[in-house]
Design a protein around this motif. Structure first.
Motif, mmCIF file in Angstrom:
data_model
loop_
_atom_site.group_PDB
_atom_site.id
_atom_site.type_symbol
_atom_site.label_atom_id
_atom_site.label_comp_id
_atom_site.label_asym_id
_atom_site.label_seq_id
_atom_site.Cartn_x
_atom_site.Cartn_y
_atom_site.Cartn_z
ATOM 1 N N ARG A 1 -14.709 12.924 14.392
ATOM 2 C CA ARG A 1 -13.781 12.114 14.763
ATOM 3 C C ARG A 1 -13.833 10.655 14.309
ATOM 4 N N ALA A 2 -15.034 10.042 14.229
ATOM 5 C CA ALA A 2 -15.168 8.928 13.655
ATOM 6 C C ALA A 2 -14.737 8.907 12.262
ATOM 7 N N GLU A 3 -14.997 9.780 11.577
ATOM 8 C CA GLU A 3 -14.572 9.834 10.219
ATOM 9 C C GLU A 3 -12.916 10.016 10.053
ATOM 10 N N LEU A 4 -12.458 10.881 10.807
ATOM 11 C CA LEU A 4 -11.252 10.905 10.722
ATOM 12 C C LEU A 4 -10.484 9.710 11.185
ATOM 13 N N ALA A 5 -10.810 8.695 12.055
ATOM 14 C CA ALA A 5 -10.482 7.766 12.507
ATOM 15 C C ALA A 5 -10.617 6.566 11.374
ATOM 16 N N ALA A 6 -11.542 6.573 10.516
ATOM 17 C CA ALA A 6 -11.861 5.867 9.209
ATOM 18 C C ALA A 6 -10.717 6.103 8.220
ATOM 19 N N SER A 7 -10.416 7.496 8.098
ATOM 20 C CA SER A 7 -9.654 8.158 6.913
ATOM 21 C C SER A 7 -8.035 7.507 7.296
ATOM 22 N N GLN A 8 -7.835 7.151 8.541
ATOM 23 C CA GLN A 8 -6.469 6.754 8.631
ATOM 24 C C GLN A 8 -6.528 5.082 8.158
ATOM 25 N N LEU A 9 -7.603 4.387 8.573
ATOM 26 C CA LEU A 9 -7.886 3.096 8.216
ATOM 27 C C LEU A 9 -7.908 2.982 6.974
ATOM 28 N N VAL A 10 -8.804 3.788 5.859
ATOM 29 C CA VAL A 10 -8.932 3.615 4.573
ATOM 30 C C VAL A 10 -7.642 3.927 3.842
ATOM 31 N N GLY A 11 -6.840 5.013 4.343
ATOM 32 C CA GLY A 11 -5.581 5.468 3.820
ATOM 33 C C GLY A 11 -4.435 4.371 3.582
ATOM 34 N N VAL A 12 -4.598 3.741 4.777
ATOM 35 C CA VAL A 12 -3.567 2.451 4.741
ATOM 36 C C VAL A 12 -4.050 1.378 3.963
ATOM 37 N N ALA A 13 -5.339 1.157 3.799
ATOM 38 C CA ALA A 13 -6.054 0.090 2.881
ATOM 39 C C ALA A 13 -5.649 0.593 1.421
ATOM 40 N N MET A 14 -5.700 1.691 1.277
ATOM 41 C CA MET A 14 -5.538 2.400 -0.283
ATOM 42 C C MET A 14 -3.892 1.908 -0.781
ATOM 43 N N TYR B 1 -3.054 -2.075 0.077
ATOM 44 C CA TYR B 1 -3.863 -2.993 -1.158
ATOM 45 C C TYR B 1 -4.114 -2.706 -2.193
ATOM 46 N N VAL B 2 -4.277 -1.353 -2.507
ATOM 47 C CA VAL B 2 -4.667 -0.836 -3.883
ATOM 48 C C VAL B 2 -3.470 -0.500 -4.784
ATOM 49 N N ILE B 3 -2.742 0.496 -4.067
ATOM 50 C CA ILE B 3 -1.537 1.303 -4.881
ATOM 51 C C ILE B 3 -0.393 0.160 -4.537
ATOM 52 N N LYS B 4 -0.182 -0.452 -3.540
ATOM 53 C CA LYS B 4 0.775 -1.560 -3.236
ATOM 54 C C LYS B 4 2.172 -0.769 -2.995
ATOM 55 N N MET C 1 -5.654 9.794 -9.008
ATOM 56 C CA MET C 1 -5.972 8.594 -7.917
ATOM 57 C C MET C 1 -6.895 7.695 -8.382
ATOM 58 N N ARG C 2 -8.245 8.222 -9.108
ATOM 59 C CA ARG C 2 -8.936 7.419 -9.905
ATOM 60 C C ARG C 2 -8.393 6.294 -10.728
ATOM 61 N N SER C 3 -7.797 6.873 -11.554
ATOM 62 C CA SER C 3 -7.216 5.976 -12.517
ATOM 63 C C SER C 3 -6.241 4.827 -11.867
ATOM 64 N N ALA C 4 -5.568 5.417 -10.848
ATOM 65 C CA ALA C 4 -4.465 4.427 -10.178
ATOM 66 C C ALA C 4 -5.172 3.074 -9.474
ATOM 67 N N VAL C 5 -6.570 3.576 -9.090
ATOM 68 C CA VAL C 5 -7.307 2.587 -8.104
ATOM 69 C C VAL C 5 -7.778 1.635 -9.145
ATOM 70 N N ASN C 6 -7.960 2.059 -10.561
ATOM 71 C CA ASN C 6 -8.517 1.146 -11.535
ATOM 72 C C ASN C 6 -7.849 0.297 -12.318
ATOM 73 N N ASN C 7 -6.397 0.951 -12.320
ATOM 74 C CA ASN C 7 -5.577 0.084 -13.302
ATOM 75 C C ASN C 7 -4.112 -0.053 -12.817
ATOM 76 N N GLU C 8 -3.652 -1.179 -12.914
ATOM 77 C CA GLU C 8 -2.321 -1.448 -12.624
ATOM 78 C C GLU C 8 -1.314 -0.665 -13.058
ATOM 79 N N VAL C 9 -1.315 -0.383 -14.239
ATOM 80 C CA VAL C 9 -0.230 0.300 -14.939
ATOM 81 C C VAL C 9 -0.173 1.898 -14.383
ATOM 82 N N ALA C 10 -1.373 2.420 -14.419
ATOM 83 C CA ALA C 10 -1.498 3.723 -13.671
ATOM 84 C C ALA C 10 -1.130 3.690 -12.322
#
Lengths: 206, 206
Positions: free
Chosen positions: A160-173, A176-179, B123-132
């Motif tokens: 359960r704690a990991e599933l909760a974390a997965s929702q938070l990690v997914g939003v962060a991805m 903030y990362v894929i934007k 997914m790995r490429s996208a996390v590391n590179n803005e173009v990806a």
């Protein structure tokens, strides 16, 4: 002025006389390691590069921290310190609001660029490198998630704690990362309102 | 046997005479690109390396695909094809079960190592590179998420579709990339049971 001239640097363990300056050098190496890992990621960072950035010999890095993996672990602990040292109140307040407290706490760290940048660097490193992933796994699982799980009165509390974390990690991805838009520009309060009940549900739904 | 001896390779656009063999060469380049991007990620992959793996001249790669970014986009489209070509029934069935259909569909892709490996590489490429990342953003947002959003009768349908995706991406991160236990070894059916209502909630909760 006797004794104030620094001895020339040499390979191998630093002589005992250096011990007085030890905390400063250690901190400087750790700061350089954070910087290097943040900028280059785990794979492209070398102990030599960290030593150079800290203005010390590689041997001193090995002396204080051991291998590159161990330097990384210390740097990550340092980066995650704000999250890992989450105040007890987050975990020990009313159980029916732990989702909101946990989500607000983590978004507080992510929304602040100063704490976000190294956190994202650690995530990037973990995605690319198995050693970095295992460091993240040990730290986050053993410290943060175990504290969350301890508040959940179900036999599958860890999942359960990991599933909760997965929702938070997914939003962060995605934010903030894929934007991905509109998520990346959405008001953080709107996001917390949507995410907190999900985190809560993972932890306490029957 | 006249005309079956291949002409010696040369730089520049391939001569028209090569056109008959074009589909085969194009497919070979695309397969090599998938392989290279999967193995090395976006940053470390070069057009020259793709050409070498496909047994063609770099010029032919540029001829068919253009820049490295464009080769990547084609390779990613190819990798995402199973997801992007999700059958209509997933989106057009009973709206109160779209969460479960969407979750089951994506877990079907992730649980199969053949389709998972290239997906994780992207997914790995996208996390590391803005173009990806921008390629992934365009493809996933414009194709998959738009179809999901189209089924949601709320003004913030796009945000909802992205929040639903964030739950799925987060589980993929922790289960397949970081390999956090017990999540990584949990029965996929157990996970679908926990995740589907969350995806559904993001899409259709008031």
């Amino acid at each position: 002025m006797t004794g104030t001239t620094p001895a020339p640097r040499r390979r191998g363990r630093p002589p005992r006389a250096e011990s007085a300056a030890a905390p400063a050098a250690r901190d400087r190496i750790l700061a350089a390691a954070r910087e290097e890992f943040s900028e280059r990621g785990y794979e492209k960072t070398s102990v030599r590069g960290i030593a150079k950035a800290a203005g010390v010999d590689s041997a001193l890095v090995h002396h204080y921290f051991g291998t590159k993996e161990q330097v990384f672990q210390e740097a990550v602990e340092d980066v995650f310190a704000p999250a890992l040292r989450a105040p007890d109140v987050i975990f020990e307040g009313a159980p029916e609001e732990i989702g909101e407290r946990f989500a607000r706490f983590l978004f507080g760290i992510w929304e602040n660029p100063v704490t976000r940048t190294p956190l994202l660097a650690v995530m990037r490193s973990a995605v690319n490198n198995e050693v970095a992933a295992s460091v993240l796994r040990r730290l986050v699982a053993s410290q943060l998630l175990r504290r969350v799980a301890a508040q959940v009165g179900f036999p599958d509390a860890e999942l359960r704690a990991e599933l909760a974390a997965s929702q938070l990690v997914g939003v962060a991805m995605l934010r903030y990362v894929i934007k991905l838009e509109p998520l990346a520009s959405a008001d953080v309060e709107v996001i917390v309102q949507r995410i907190a009940p999900v985190v809560q549900g993972h932890l306490t739904n029957p």
